[in-house]
Design a protein around this motif. Structure first.
Motif, PDB file in Angstrom:
ATOM      1  N   VAL A   1       1.899  -5.588   2.869  1.00  0.00           N
ATOM      2  CA  VAL A   1       0.747  -6.424   3.270  1.00  0.00           C
ATOM      3  C   VAL A   1       1.193  -7.879   3.189  1.00  0.00           C
ATOM      4  CG1 VAL A   1      -1.641  -7.051   2.807  1.00  0.00           C
ATOM      5  CG2 VAL A   1      -0.847  -4.715   2.327  1.00  0.00           C
ATOM      6  N   PHE A   2       1.149  -8.557   4.336  1.00  0.00           N
ATOM      7  CA  PHE A   2       1.561  -9.954   4.411  1.00  0.00           C
ATOM      8  C   PHE A   2       0.331 -10.845   4.602  1.00  0.00           C
ATOM      9  CE2 PHE A   2       5.148  -7.499   5.966  1.00  0.00           C
ATOM     10  CZ  PHE A   2       6.197  -8.039   5.240  1.00  0.00           C
ATOM     11  N   ALA A   3       0.435 -12.084   4.146  1.00  0.00           N
ATOM     12  CA  ALA A   3      -0.650 -13.057   4.318  1.00  0.00           C
ATOM     13  C   ALA A   3      -0.062 -14.356   4.845  1.00  0.00           C
ATOM     14  CB  ALA A   3      -1.367 -13.313   2.983  1.00  0.00           C
ATOM     15  N   LYS A   4      -0.843 -15.028   5.680  1.00  0.00           N
ATOM     16  CA  LYS A   4      -0.432 -16.338   6.186  1.00  0.00           C
ATOM     17  C   LYS A   4      -1.670 -17.128   6.592  1.00  0.00           C
ATOM     18  CE  LYS A   4       0.231 -14.964  11.022  1.00  0.00           C
ATOM     19  NZ  LYS A   4       1.173 -14.995  12.173  1.00  0.00           N
ATOM     20  N   ILE A   5      -1.560 -18.438   6.559  1.00  0.00           N
ATOM     21  CA  ILE A   5      -2.637 -19.300   7.023  1.00  0.00           C
ATOM     22  C   ILE A   5      -2.560 -19.350   8.542  1.00  0.00           C
ATOM     23  CG2 ILE A   5      -3.627 -21.619   6.969  1.00  0.00           C
ATOM     24  CD1 ILE A   5      -3.819 -20.130   4.326  1.00  0.00           C
TER      25      ILE A   5
ATOM     26  N   VAL B   1       0.868  -1.181   0.000  1.00  0.00           N
ATOM     27  CA  VAL B   1       0.000   0.000   0.000  1.00  0.00           C
ATOM     28  C   VAL B   1       0.902   1.228   0.000  1.00  0.00           C
ATOM     29  CG1 VAL B   1      -1.797   1.282   1.215  1.00  0.00           C
ATOM     30  CG2 VAL B   1      -1.793  -1.218   1.286  1.00  0.00           C
ATOM     31  N   HIS B   2       0.765   2.066  -1.037  1.00  0.00           N
ATOM     32  CA  HIS B   2       1.597   3.257  -1.152  1.00  0.00           C
ATOM     33  C   HIS B   2       1.055   4.386  -0.282  1.00  0.00           C
ATOM     34  CE1 HIS B   2       3.953   1.334  -4.169  1.00  0.00           C
ATOM     35  NE2 HIS B   2       2.999   1.328  -5.093  1.00  0.00           N
ATOM     36  N   ALA B   3       1.857   5.419  -0.143  1.00  0.00           N
ATOM     37  CA  ALA B   3       1.492   6.551   0.711  1.00  0.00           C
ATOM     38  C   ALA B   3       0.202   7.233   0.265  1.00  0.00           C
ATOM     39  CB  ALA B   3       2.642   7.564   0.739  1.00  0.00           C
ATOM     40  N   ASP B   4      -0.102   7.167  -1.041  1.00  0.00           N
ATOM     41  CA  ASP B   4      -1.324   7.807  -1.536  1.00  0.00           C
ATOM     42  C   ASP B   4      -2.560   6.930  -1.366  1.00  0.00           C
ATOM     43  OD1 ASP B   4      -0.895   5.853  -3.431  1.00  0.00           O
ATOM     44  OD2 ASP B   4      -0.765   7.212  -5.152  1.00  0.00           O
ATOM     45  N   GLY B   5      -2.384   5.746  -0.744  1.00  0.00           N
ATOM     46  CA  GLY B   5      -3.523   4.864  -0.488  1.00  0.00           C
ATOM     47  C   GLY B   5      -3.754   3.817  -1.555  1.00  0.00           C
ATOM     48  N   THR B   6      -3.058   3.881  -2.674  1.00  0.00           N
ATOM     49  CA  THR B   6      -3.209   2.877  -3.725  1.00  0.00           C
ATOM     50  C   THR B   6      -2.458   1.606  -3.323  1.00  0.00           C
ATOM     51  OG1 THR B   6      -1.284   3.686  -4.939  1.00  0.00           O
ATOM     52  CG2 THR B   6      -3.447   4.623  -5.517  1.00  0.00           C
ATOM     53  N   MET B   7      -2.936   0.477  -3.837  1.00  0.00           N
ATOM     54  CA  MET B   7      -2.326  -0.802  -3.502  1.00  0.00           C
ATOM     55  C   MET B   7      -1.962  -1.551  -4.770  1.00  0.00           C
ATOM     56  SD  MET B   7      -3.889  -3.962  -1.248  1.00  0.00           S
ATOM     57  CE  MET B   7      -2.962  -5.488  -1.066  1.00  0.00           C
ATOM     58  N   VAL B   8      -0.809  -2.199  -4.756  1.00  0.00           N
ATOM     59  CA  VAL B   8      -0.405  -3.057  -5.874  1.00  0.00           C
ATOM     60  C   VAL B   8      -0.170  -4.456  -5.322  1.00  0.00           C
ATOM     61  CG1 VAL B   8       0.611  -1.216  -7.248  1.00  0.00           C
ATOM     62  CG2 VAL B   8       2.033  -2.425  -5.602  1.00  0.00           C
ATOM     63  N   LEU B   9      -0.581  -5.453  -6.071  1.00  0.00           N
ATOM     64  CA  LEU B   9      -0.355  -6.837  -5.673  1.00  0.00           C
ATOM     65  C   LEU B   9       1.039  -7.278  -6.083  1.00  0.00           C
ATOM     66  CD1 LEU B   9      -3.771  -8.467  -6.692  1.00  0.00           C
ATOM     67  CD2 LEU B   9      -3.067  -7.571  -4.460  1.00  0.00           C
ATOM     68  N   ASN B  10       1.594  -8.174  -5.328  1.00  0.00           N
ATOM     69  CA  ASN B  10       2.923  -8.704  -5.622  1.00  0.00           C
ATOM     70  C   ASN B  10       2.809  -9.735  -6.739  1.00  0.00           C
ATOM     71  OD1 ASN B  10       5.509  -9.662  -5.659  1.00  0.00           O
ATOM     72  ND2 ASN B  10       5.419 -10.614  -3.632  1.00  0.00           N
ATOM     73  N   THR B  11       3.186  -9.341  -7.933  1.00  0.00           N
ATOM     74  CA  THR B  11       3.130 -10.243  -9.080  1.00  0.00           C
ATOM     75  C   THR B  11       4.491 -10.820  -9.433  1.00  0.00           C
ATOM     76  OG1 THR B  11       3.398  -8.403 -10.648  1.00  0.00           O
ATOM     77  CG2 THR B  11       1.142  -9.020 -10.034  1.00  0.00           C
ATOM     78  N   GLY B  12       5.512 -10.494  -8.618  1.00  0.00           N
ATOM     79  CA  GLY B  12       6.850 -11.023  -8.866  1.00  0.00           C
ATOM     80  C   GLY B  12       7.653 -10.253  -9.886  1.00  0.00           C
TER      81      GLY B  12
END
Length: 207
Positions: A201-205, A177-188
């Motif tokens: 933004v992290f995710a885990k089970i 999530v950037h400072a302006d509030g926009t979010m980009v997904l990690n596509t590698g």
């Protein structure tokens, strides 16, 4: 879907009402008739009074034509017994049981039963609320729950591409999530860089 809910406590009522609101056919069983008075006035499901381990009670509740059974009593031992009856005796394959003691999860899994451990869910949620700067989010798929949490980017990470970010075991870097509030997904992609004031933004089970 035709679903039988065992136990009309807070969890059982909530689940039965949700299923009913989403158009499923619901029957709910409890040994205490008074428990059904707490159901919403517009609840359209069937209520059956009786001891849930009694096969005659389960038959009266329609278990023989059920697509799924949810066992929601506060007693772990009772839940595992009813779950086995539903799966082994009546042949219901989609059986989910509430469990309070995380240590007993292995017992349920050994019998091929799916569980939801509210103790673990609540503990993880409270831990995240205490330690994470932003509210964590949880999403449930089937009986597994994925937790999402954020962390402000350290200065040492500025300019690092997302595909090279050092990950801890059991988690993935979901996006930024950037400072302006926009979010980009990690596509590698190698051109996805961590910048000043980003939040990762992290995710885990978690269950």
């Amino acid at each position: 879907m035709n679903v039988l809910v065992i136990g009309c406590g807070r969890l059982g009522r909530r689940l039965a009402e949700l299923l009913d609101h989403h158009g499923h056919d619901v029957a709910i069983v409890d040994s205490d008739t008074d428990a059904f008075r707490m159901l919403e006035d517009d609840f359209n499901g069937m209520t059956v009074t009786g001891f849930p381990m009694d096969t005659h009670v389960l038959k009266n509740a329609g278990i023989e034509s059920c697509d799924a059974v949810a066992v929601c009593t506060p007693d772990d031992n009772l839940n595992i017994t009813i779950s086995q009856i539903a799966k082994e005796f009546f042949g219901v394959q989609n059986v989910v049981a509430r469990i309070s003691d995380p240590a007993r999860e292995k017992v349920f899994k050994r019998f091929g039963l799916k569980t939801v451990c509210h103790t673990k869910l609540a503990g993880d949620a409270m831990f995240a609320a205490l330690t994470q700067p932003w509210d964590s989010k949880e999403v449930t798929f089937g009986t597994a729950t994925a937790g999402f949490y954020t962390k402000e980017a350290d200065r040492a990470w500025y300019g690092l591409s997302l595909d090279r970010f050092p990950m801890k075991e059991g988690q993935i870097l979901f996006g930024v999530v950037h400072a302006d509030g926009t979010m980009v997904l990690n596509t590698g992609r190698k051109d996805q860089l961590i910048m000043e004031n980003d939040r990762l933004v992290f995710a885990k089970i978690i269950d």
